[in-house]
Design an enzyme around this catalytic site. Structure first.
Site, PDB file in Angstrom:
ATOM      1  N   ARG A   1       0.968  -1.113   0.021  1.00 41.20           N
ATOM      2  CA  ARG A   1      -0.301   0.037  -0.147  1.00 41.20           C
ATOM      3  C   ARG A   1       0.978   1.187  -0.057  1.00 41.20           C
ATOM      4  O   ARG A   1       0.753   2.252  -0.656  1.00 41.20           O
ATOM      5  CB  ARG A   1      -0.982  -0.005   1.242  1.00 41.20           C
ATOM      6  CG  ARG A   1      -1.852   1.222   1.049  1.00 41.20           C
ATOM      7  CD  ARG A   1      -3.179   0.827   2.160  1.00 41.20           C
ATOM      8  NE  ARG A   1      -4.219   1.911   2.004  1.00 41.20           N
ATOM      9  CZ  ARG A   1      -5.069   2.284   1.474  1.00 41.20           C
ATOM     10  NH1 ARG A   1      -5.273   1.051   0.343  1.00 41.20           N
ATOM     11  NH2 ARG A   1      -5.942   3.182   1.320  1.00 41.20           N
TER      12      ARG A   1
ATOM     13  N   ASP B   1     -19.834   5.151  -1.708  1.00 36.87           N
ATOM     14  CA  ASP B   1     -20.202   4.615  -0.501  1.00 36.87           C
ATOM     15  C   ASP B   1     -21.472   4.849  -0.012  1.00 36.87           C
ATOM     16  O   ASP B   1     -22.181   3.818   0.460  1.00 36.87           O
ATOM     17  CB  ASP B   1     -19.037   4.790   0.447  1.00 36.87           C
ATOM     18  CG  ASP B   1     -17.544   4.284  -0.172  1.00 36.87           C
ATOM     19  OD1 ASP B   1     -17.302   3.441  -0.736  1.00 36.87           O
ATOM     20  OD2 ASP B   1     -16.816   5.656  -0.554  1.00 36.87           O
TER      21      ASP B   1
ATOM     22  N   HIS C   1     -12.237   5.895   2.158  1.00 31.90           N
ATOM     23  CA  HIS C   1     -12.774   5.267   0.860  1.00 31.90           C
ATOM     24  C   HIS C   1     -11.861   3.791   0.762  1.00 31.90           C
ATOM     25  O   HIS C   1     -11.039   3.639  -0.028  1.00 31.90           O
ATOM     26  CB  HIS C   1     -12.888   6.027  -0.279  1.00 31.90           C
ATOM     27  CG  HIS C   1     -13.261   5.053  -1.501  1.00 31.90           C
ATOM     28  ND1 HIS C   1     -14.547   4.586  -1.682  1.00 31.90           N
ATOM     29  CD2 HIS C   1     -12.507   4.447  -2.689  1.00 31.90           C
ATOM     30  CE1 HIS C   1     -14.572   3.718  -2.575  1.00 31.90           C
ATOM     31  NE2 HIS C   1     -13.372   3.716  -3.285  1.00 31.90           N
TER      32      HIS C   1
HETATM   33  P1  NAX Z   1      -9.203   2.840 -15.712  1.00 35.92           P
HETATM   34  O1  NAX Z   1      -7.741   2.100 -15.634  1.00 35.92           O
HETATM   35  O2  NAX Z   1     -10.095   2.174 -16.776  1.00 35.92           O
HETATM   36  O3  NAX Z   1      -8.646   4.507 -16.347  1.00 35.92           O
HETATM   37  C1  NAX Z   1      -7.761   4.779 -15.456  1.00 35.92           C
HETATM   38  C2  NAX Z   1      -7.120   6.075 -16.700  1.00 35.92           C
HETATM   39  O4  NAX Z   1      -6.294   6.954 -16.146  1.00 35.92           O
HETATM   40  C3  NAX Z   1      -6.449   5.304 -17.743  1.00 35.92           C
HETATM   41  O5  NAX Z   1      -6.956   5.692 -19.027  1.00 35.92           O
HETATM   42  C4  NAX Z   1      -4.961   5.816 -17.443  1.00 35.92           C
HETATM   43  O6  NAX Z   1      -4.150   6.012 -18.600  1.00 35.92           O
HETATM   44  C5  NAX Z   1      -5.160   7.275 -16.781  1.00 35.92           C
HETATM   45  N1  NAX Z   1      -4.165   7.560 -16.248  1.00 35.92           N
HETATM   46  C6  NAX Z   1      -3.088   7.177 -15.276  1.00 35.92           C
HETATM   47  N2  NAX Z   1      -2.290   8.040 -14.917  1.00 35.92           N
HETATM   48  C7  NAX Z   1      -2.517   9.277 -15.346  1.00 35.92           C
HETATM   49  C8  NAX Z   1      -2.181  10.669 -15.070  1.00 35.92           C
HETATM   50  N3  NAX Z   1      -1.112  10.752 -14.468  1.00 35.92           N
HETATM   51  N4  NAX Z   1      -2.940  11.594 -15.685  1.00 35.92           N
HETATM   52  C9  NAX Z   1      -3.911  11.383 -16.527  1.00 35.92           C
HETATM   53  N5  NAX Z   1      -4.486  10.074 -16.806  1.00 35.92           N
HETATM   54  C10 NAX Z   1      -3.794   9.044 -16.363  1.00 35.92           C
HETATM   55  O7  NAX Z   1      -9.596   2.969 -14.434  1.00 35.92           O
HETATM   56  P2  NAX Z   1     -11.350   3.518 -13.944  1.00 35.92           P
HETATM   57  O8  NAX Z   1     -12.066   2.267 -13.599  1.00 35.92           O
HETATM   58  O9  NAX Z   1     -11.555   4.556 -14.594  1.00 35.92           O
HETATM   59  O10 NAX Z   1     -10.805   3.779 -12.282  1.00 35.92           O
HETATM   60  C11 NAX Z   1     -10.180   5.219 -12.171  1.00 35.92           C
HETATM   61  C12 NAX Z   1      -9.575   5.412 -10.773  1.00 35.92           C
HETATM   62  O11 NAX Z   1     -10.947   5.322  -9.878  1.00 35.92           O
HETATM   63  C13 NAX Z   1      -8.870   3.993 -10.165  1.00 35.92           C
HETATM   64  O12 NAX Z   1      -7.894   4.821  -9.127  1.00 35.92           O
HETATM   65  C14 NAX Z   1      -9.970   3.302  -9.081  1.00 35.92           C
HETATM   66  O13 NAX Z   1      -9.561   2.555  -8.158  1.00 35.92           O
HETATM   67  C15 NAX Z   1     -10.683   4.583  -8.672  1.00 35.92           C
HETATM   68  N6  NAX Z   1     -12.118   4.308  -8.186  1.00 35.92           N
HETATM   69  C16 NAX Z   1     -12.589   4.976  -7.316  1.00 35.92           C
HETATM   70  C17 NAX Z   1     -13.722   4.965  -6.643  1.00 35.92           C
HETATM   71  C18 NAX Z   1     -14.300   6.101  -5.665  1.00 35.92           C
HETATM   72  O14 NAX Z   1     -15.301   5.577  -4.777  1.00 35.92           O
HETATM   73  N7  NAX Z   1     -13.412   6.660  -5.169  1.00 35.92           N
HETATM   74  C19 NAX Z   1     -14.897   3.769  -7.284  1.00 35.92           C
HETATM   75  C20 NAX Z   1     -14.369   3.509  -8.448  1.00 35.92           C
HETATM   76  C21 NAX Z   1     -12.975   3.210  -8.940  1.00 35.92           C
HETATM   77  O15 NAX Z   1     -12.428   2.055  -8.233  1.00 35.92           O
END
Ligand code: NAX
Length: 328
Positions: free
Chosen positions: A103, A164, A192
């Protein structure tokens, strides 16, 4: 133009624009669901260089949707350009945990993303910028981004607890056979993460106390862990992490922040010390939105049962803060 000429266009930045959450989120923003159906929007999509092609394709589809409110789309890997003049930003893009990573590695790797993005927000965004961090670990990413933006009030950075919160409502609605809109005064405290505390102590449904309608064992043994582990349950069943529900909750959060709501919501905001939670960490709290700012619902009585769970979250968030201390 289909919208009134005198309503100024809002610039909305979305990071991780080629990812699965954005594939739902961007359509809802372009449809006017954050700023209202009389406000034109300009979208600014930030991606890493290798995903710019994907973002370009998303932009093509957005244009093909012919949204009356959508004015312009910028696609860039340059954070300064992406946040230039932004009124709202959804920080969705993040680095998932790699194989064998702890982590602490996850926190550090994401710090490298959210620190520079916070600085770019500081240097380029509009004065009324509101930032919602969705990318995980969301609470501590919000802390890092905020620390890198000394000229932006910390209260302008939030982390998302609304998914949540919505999951908690959904579990109660299913259990009691009621509509989701009938529920009030639910809060998800804390981080979260699976330590989060979905709390029904004050919850009502149609004027009745929820605690009078469900038994305590169900609340403790089923409801709390079900809500806290819902993300993992979705992955198990769907084969992919929550995306449309996360996008929908992000819209709920930003819309309520901008437009206001008297209904309780759960938002991770910088702790002011309320409820004995150490200052500065970004923690899920009971909130209402008033004049464009979240206000903490204060003065609630806290039982020992609640205290233990709130404290566990505060401790976890303080440990996360310690792990990224050199980035703050
Ligand atoms: P995806 O892996 O489908 O998309 C993430 C995108 O971010 C990719 O296209 C990647 O190229 C881009 N990325 C990576 N580094 C970057 C940067 N430095 N600048 C700009 N873009 C960048 O993930 P997705 O399912 O869309 O989830 C995105 C995030 O949301 C993850 O970290 C996930 O854990 C988080 N979540 C948060 C939730 C919450 O309640 N707070 C719930 C849903 C989700 O799990």
């Amino acid at each position: 133009m289909n919208s009134p000429q005198n309503v100024s266009t809002k610039k909305v930045t979305v990071t991780g624009a080629a990812g699965q959450i954005s594939y739902s989120l961007l359509w809802r923003i372009a449809n006017g669901e954050v700023f209202g159906t009389d406000t034109p929007v300009e979208l600014k999509l930030l991606e890493i260089p290798q995903a710019l092609g994907g973002a370009e394709g998303v932009a093509m589809e957005l244009l093909d949707s012919a949204f009356p409110l959508l004015r312009n789309i910028t696609i860039t890997a340059d954070a300064n350009e992406a946040f230039d003049g932004a009124n709202a930003a959804f920080l969705v893009g993040a680095k998932p945990r790699g194989k064998g990573e702890e982590r602490a590695d996850l926190l550090a790797n994401n710090g490298k993303i959210f620190g520079p993005q916070g600085k770019a927000i500081n240097d380029n965004a509009a004065d009324d910028i509101r930032v919602l961090v969705v990318g995980n670990p969301a609470n501590t990413n919000a802390l890092i981004a905020s620390a890198a933006a000394p000229d932006v009030p910390a209260s302008r950075f939030n982390a998302m607890m609304r998914l949540d919160h919505n999951r908690a409502i959904s579990q109660l609605a299913t259990k009691l056979g009621r509509g989701s809109a009938e529920f009030n005064n639910i809060v998800v405290w804390g981080n979260h993460s699976t330590t989060q505390f979905p709390d029904i102590t004050y919850a009502t449904v149609g004027g009745e106390k929820v605690t009078d309608l469900v038994d305590h064992d169900w609340y403790v043994e089923d409801f709390i862990p079900r809500v806290a582990n819902r993300g993992a349950e979705i992955i198990e069943v769907r084969g992919k992490s929550s995306a449309a529900s996360a996008a929908s909750s992000a819209i709920d959060h930003m819309r309520d922040w901008v437009q206001g709501t008297e209904a309780w919501s759960s938002a991770a905001i910088p702790s002011t010390g309320a409820y004995g939670i150490p200052e500065g960490i970004f923690v899920g709290l009971p909130t209402v939105s008033c004049n464009g700012e979240w206000e903490i619902v204060e003065g609630l009585e806290i039982s020992d049962f609640q205290r233990a769970r709130i404290d566990a979250n505060a401790q976890e968030l303080q440990a996360e803060r310690e792990a990224v201390r050199d980035l703050l």
